[in-house]
Design an enzyme around this catalytic site. Structure first.
Site, PDB file in Angstrom:
ATOM      1  N   SER A  50      -4.855 -31.899  16.596  1.00 12.86           N
ATOM      2  CA  SER A  50      -4.834 -30.710  17.456  1.00 12.86           C
ATOM      3  C   SER A  50      -4.927 -31.129  18.930  1.00 12.86           C
ATOM      4  O   SER A  50      -4.030 -31.796  19.423  1.00 12.86           O
ATOM      5  CB  SER A  50      -5.964 -29.766  17.052  1.00 12.86           C
ATOM      6  OG  SER A  50      -5.758 -28.469  17.556  1.00 12.86           O
ATOM      7  N   ASP A 193      -2.323 -26.477  12.183  1.00 12.67           N
ATOM      8  CA  ASP A 193      -3.288 -27.365  12.830  1.00 12.67           C
ATOM      9  C   ASP A 193      -3.880 -28.399  11.861  1.00 12.67           C
ATOM     10  O   ASP A 193      -4.409 -28.055  10.810  1.00 12.67           O
ATOM     11  CB  ASP A 193      -4.408 -26.488  13.402  1.00 12.67           C
ATOM     12  CG  ASP A 193      -5.215 -27.183  14.461  1.00 12.67           C
ATOM     13  OD1 ASP A 193      -5.654 -28.315  14.218  1.00 12.67           O
ATOM     14  OD2 ASP A 193      -5.417 -26.580  15.532  1.00 12.67           O
TER      15      ASP A 193
END
Length: 289
Positions: A50, A193
């Site tokens: 991320s 993510d």
């Protein structure tokens, strides 16, 4: 994920999730440590999840760390507050409680939340990711692994330079927070993510004997079982340093849904810069062996 196993011994830098504020903190830490002679950007492997995927791409590409830090102190053109699907986030919390003990099941459920969310378009998000990356557009020559989760199957995926996936697309996938960003499509599959597998994914540094983990989401007194398991998977004799935000940095980063707030990025970067000076010796002890 094979790139995580190619280097026998050596050093690995693991950069965890944490929104744009976490990105700022990580860059602040890395840049200040460099001034103490602790060159984390010289790792034999960088793992980015991320926010850590953005930071990792810049560091692996050899971007000057001081320049990378200073870029966190100014707004990014087109940067906006995240458009959050509150109903989707409610479902996200519920599924996290229901399925966290089964990572693939959890990833699949979270993917369903992400696919149903009403957020900015994938194209807009990709353009913004490109601006965050700045001059970095191509995969670096040295090992760099970006984490993501298949939004439909829940399967974990590691993107690297050998897979034929565009770097910007890989970073967009790793930063596609469910309920916040729509999952991009890569080779016909949608991805979310990488933090949905783990906030840090430290176990991907297996094969390296010195590992530094920067975890914006790691909190003192918070759940650490998964991280401890990941560190155990690295093997015996591996030296590991885990750095999480101190009290001042936590205040700068904010909590929960505040962390994607771009207004916190500069303050978080400065907090990381300040904190790094207090831990330079301990990090150096691991990094330099």
């Amino acid at each position: 994920m094979d790139s995580a196993k190619k280097v026998p011994g050596g050093r690995a830098l693991v950069l965890g999730a944490g929104g744009v504020a976490g990105l700022g903190w990580e860059m602040g830490v890395v840049a200040r440590l460099a001034e103490f002679g602790v060159e984390l950007a010289q790792a034999d492997l960088i793992v980015g999840t991320s926010a850590g995927a953005v930071a990792g791409a810049q560091l692996a590409a050899g971007l000057d760390v001081r320049k990378a830090y200073e870029s966190q102190l100014v707004p990014v053109e087109g940067e906006q507050a995240p458009w959050t699907d509150l109903l989707g986030m409610g479902r996200l919390i519920w599924t996290a409680r229901a399925a966290r003990d089964d990572p693939e099941r959890f990833g699949k459920w979270i993917g369903q939340v992400a696919l149903a969310a009403a957020t900015v378009s994938v194209a807009e998000r990709r353009d913004l990711i490109a601006r965050y990356l700045g001059e970095v557009r191509d995969w670096p020559d040295r090992p760099f692994l970006i984490t993501a989760v298949d939004a439909e199957s829940g399967e974990f995926v590691g993107f690297d330079s050998t897979g034929g996936v565009d770097l910007v697309d890989a970073v967009a996938a790793s930063t596609a927070g469910p309920g916040i960003r729509l999952p991009p499509v890569i080779n016909g599959r949608r991805y979310i993510d990488g933090g949905m597998r783990s906030p840090v994914n430290a176990d991907l540094a297996v094969g390296h004997d010195r590992v530094v983990v920067l975890g914006p989401l790691i909190r003192e007194g918070g759940p650490v079982g998964r991280l401890n398991d990941e560190i155990a998977e690295l093997g015996t004799g591996v030296r590991v340093a885990v750095l999480s935000p101190d009290r001042a940095a936590r205040k700068a980063l904010g909590e929960g849904m505040r962390m994607p707030d771009q207004g916190r990025r500069a303050a978080a970067a400065r907090a990381g810069w300040t904190q790094a000076a207090t831990v330079a010796d301990s990090i150096a002890g691991v990094w330099h062996g």
